[in-house]
Scaffold this active site. Structure first.
Site, PDB file in Angstrom:
ATOM      1  N   VAL A 202       0.876  -1.185   0.000  1.00  0.00           N
ATOM      2  CA  VAL A 202       0.000   0.000   0.000  1.00  0.00           C
ATOM      3  C   VAL A 202       0.910   1.230   0.000  1.00  0.00           C
ATOM      4  O   VAL A 202       1.787   1.336   0.858  1.00  0.00           O
ATOM      5  CB  VAL A 202      -0.871   0.041   1.281  1.00  0.00           C
ATOM      6  CG1 VAL A 202      -1.778   1.261   1.276  1.00  0.00           C
ATOM      7  CG2 VAL A 202      -1.688  -1.231   1.435  1.00  0.00           C
ATOM      8  N   HIS A 203       0.770   2.114  -0.962  1.00  0.00           N
ATOM      9  CA  HIS A 203       1.531   3.358  -0.887  1.00  0.00           C
ATOM     10  C   HIS A 203       0.869   4.514  -1.608  1.00  0.00           C
ATOM     11  O   HIS A 203       1.349   5.640  -1.557  1.00  0.00           O
ATOM     12  CB  HIS A 203       2.947   3.170  -1.468  1.00  0.00           C
ATOM     13  CG  HIS A 203       2.954   3.109  -2.960  1.00  0.00           C
ATOM     14  ND1 HIS A 203       2.640   1.988  -3.663  1.00  0.00           N
ATOM     15  CD2 HIS A 203       3.224   4.055  -3.891  1.00  0.00           C
ATOM     16  CE1 HIS A 203       2.713   2.217  -4.960  1.00  0.00           C
ATOM     17  NE2 HIS A 203       3.065   3.474  -5.136  1.00  0.00           N
TER      18      HIS A 203
END
Ligand code: UD1
Ligand code: UDP
Length: 358
Positions: A202-203
């Site tokens: 997740v980014h």
């Protein structure tokens, strides 16, 4: 032919791997690292493990707001492009490093070529969408990974020449596939059994910067029965701490530092599924036969969804759990993004466009 290639962020080092190799076989390349990513685990590790040539320049720009970071890259890139006087500038993907390289080249002589051209999310609030649309409009040569991306360009009244090359990230996966599939090596994270864990990354700013969305993703991943391993991008580490979510995440999810490319692909290849908001990981999952659950409402890689190998679930915990626990048989895979010769096609397209211009 003399080409300045501009890279700066993790996925760009990987995209550059096959292209730089191919380019350097017959031509002169000057590799310019903007310094957008600088941690060893986000930058140095890839050059070491993949034997990517050491950049001739590292501009050391580092982190910052969009405007100041892009402006500083442009200022320093402009000096390098003037000094090196290349025939072409090659930019990759959709980061601030991409846009900076594109704007600098567009105001100078060299031919500007964009690798991974024509992708669209249709979401203008996404910084990457701004970067890719503007870069496409600046480019003389638009290297599209698939027909759909080329159609987006044609529909957008783009000035430059469009060439469908396939995906250079497929070339990159093929370059390391033997190491990735070597079952004699233990997995890089202890106590995991093949096909009995979920990998996650997740980014994306839209997920990390909104505390409610990030909390919902954490809750969704936490509710999965299998172990979930998440190599944490520094933006996400910072966001989890800032939003007071770190302990909630760490209690249920195996948070680890970002890993190198081969280790990451080994984790991906052996996972039962991957839950991600990454662009590159959606395709790598497809190449390595791992079903993908995308933590977004839309994707640029629409072909992976159309084939049934990728499902869009946004940040809703119930949809995340349902998609990660669904064990339906997946259809056979067509070839979506070329046959692994995208780097060769990229270099050939550059040669042709430069020969036309002389
Ligand atoms: C950038 C790209 C994104 C791409 C991603 C790949 C833009 C606008 N975004 O997002 O499209 O998917 O790279 O990973 O270009 N940081 C560190 N160490 C580093 C680099 C960053 O700690 O080596 C931290 C800093 O606090 C920084 C934050 O991460 O402010 C975000 O970094 P940045 O490069 O601005 O964006 P990414 O989220 O990495
Ligand atoms: N990746 C990696 N180590 C990690 C996470 C990702 O090597 O811990 C690689 C992954 O294999 C892919 C690329 O980084 O090639 C994707 O980068 P990222 O998700 O940061 O960016 P995006 O593709 O979304 O722009």
């Amino acid at each position: 032919m003399r080409v300045c290639s501009v890279v700066g962020a993790r996925p760009q080092f990987i995209k550059a791997l096959p292209v730089s190799r191919r380019l350097r076989a017959d031509h002169e390349e000057v590799l310019i690292h903007t310094g957008q990513h600088y941690d060893e685990s986000l930058s140095g590790i890839f050059f070491e493990e993949l034997d990517i040539p050491e950049p001739e320049y590292n501009l050391g720009v580092g982190s910052g707001g969009h405007a100041s970071q892009t402006a500083e890259m442009m200022r320093l890139l402009d000096e390098v492009i003037e000094a090196e006087s290349p025939d072409a500038v090659l930019v990759y993907g959709d980061t601030n490093s991409t846009l900076a390289g594109a704007l600098v080249a567009a105001k100078r002589e060299p031919t500007l070529a964009h690798v991974e051209s024509g992708l669209r999310s249709g979401k203008w609030s996404m910084p990457e969408e701004v970067n890719r649309v503007l870069t496409d409009h600046c480019s003389d040569l638009l290297l599209a990974p698939a027909e759909n991306a080329a159609a987006n360009l044609r529909a957008n009244d783009i000035r430059g020449e469009v060439v469908v090359t396939g995906d250079v990230m497929y070339d990159a996966v093929l370059a390391v596939r033997d190491r990735v599939l070597d079952a004699s090596e233990p997995l890089p994270v202890p106590d995991l059994r093949p096909d009995e864990y979920v990998l996650s990354t997740v980014h994306r700013a839209s997920n990390t910067d909104d505390p409610d969305r990030l909390a919902a993703i954490v809750d969704g991943l936490a509710a999965v029965d299998e172990p979930v391993v998440l190599p944490v991008h520094p933006r996400t580490d910072d966001a989890l701490r800032r939003h007071g979510l770190y302990d909630r995440a760490a209690d249920a999810i195996r948070l680890v530092d970002p890993v190198g490319y081969v280790d990451f692909l080994r984790l991906l290849s052996n996972a039962s599924k991957v839950a991600t908001d990454s662009g590159g990981v959606q395709k790598e999952a497809f190449y390595l036969d791992t079903p993908c659950v995308t933590l977004r409402e839309e994707t640029e890689w629409v072909e992976t969804v159309e084939t049934g190998w990728n499902v869009l679930v946004g940040s809703d915990p119930e949809r995340i759990v349902a998609a990660l626990t669904d064990r339906s048989e997946l259809p056979s895979k067509p070839e979506l993004y070329g046959g692994g010769d995208a780097a060769a096609r990229t270099v050939a397209a550059l040669e042709a466009v430069l020969a036309d211009g002389t």
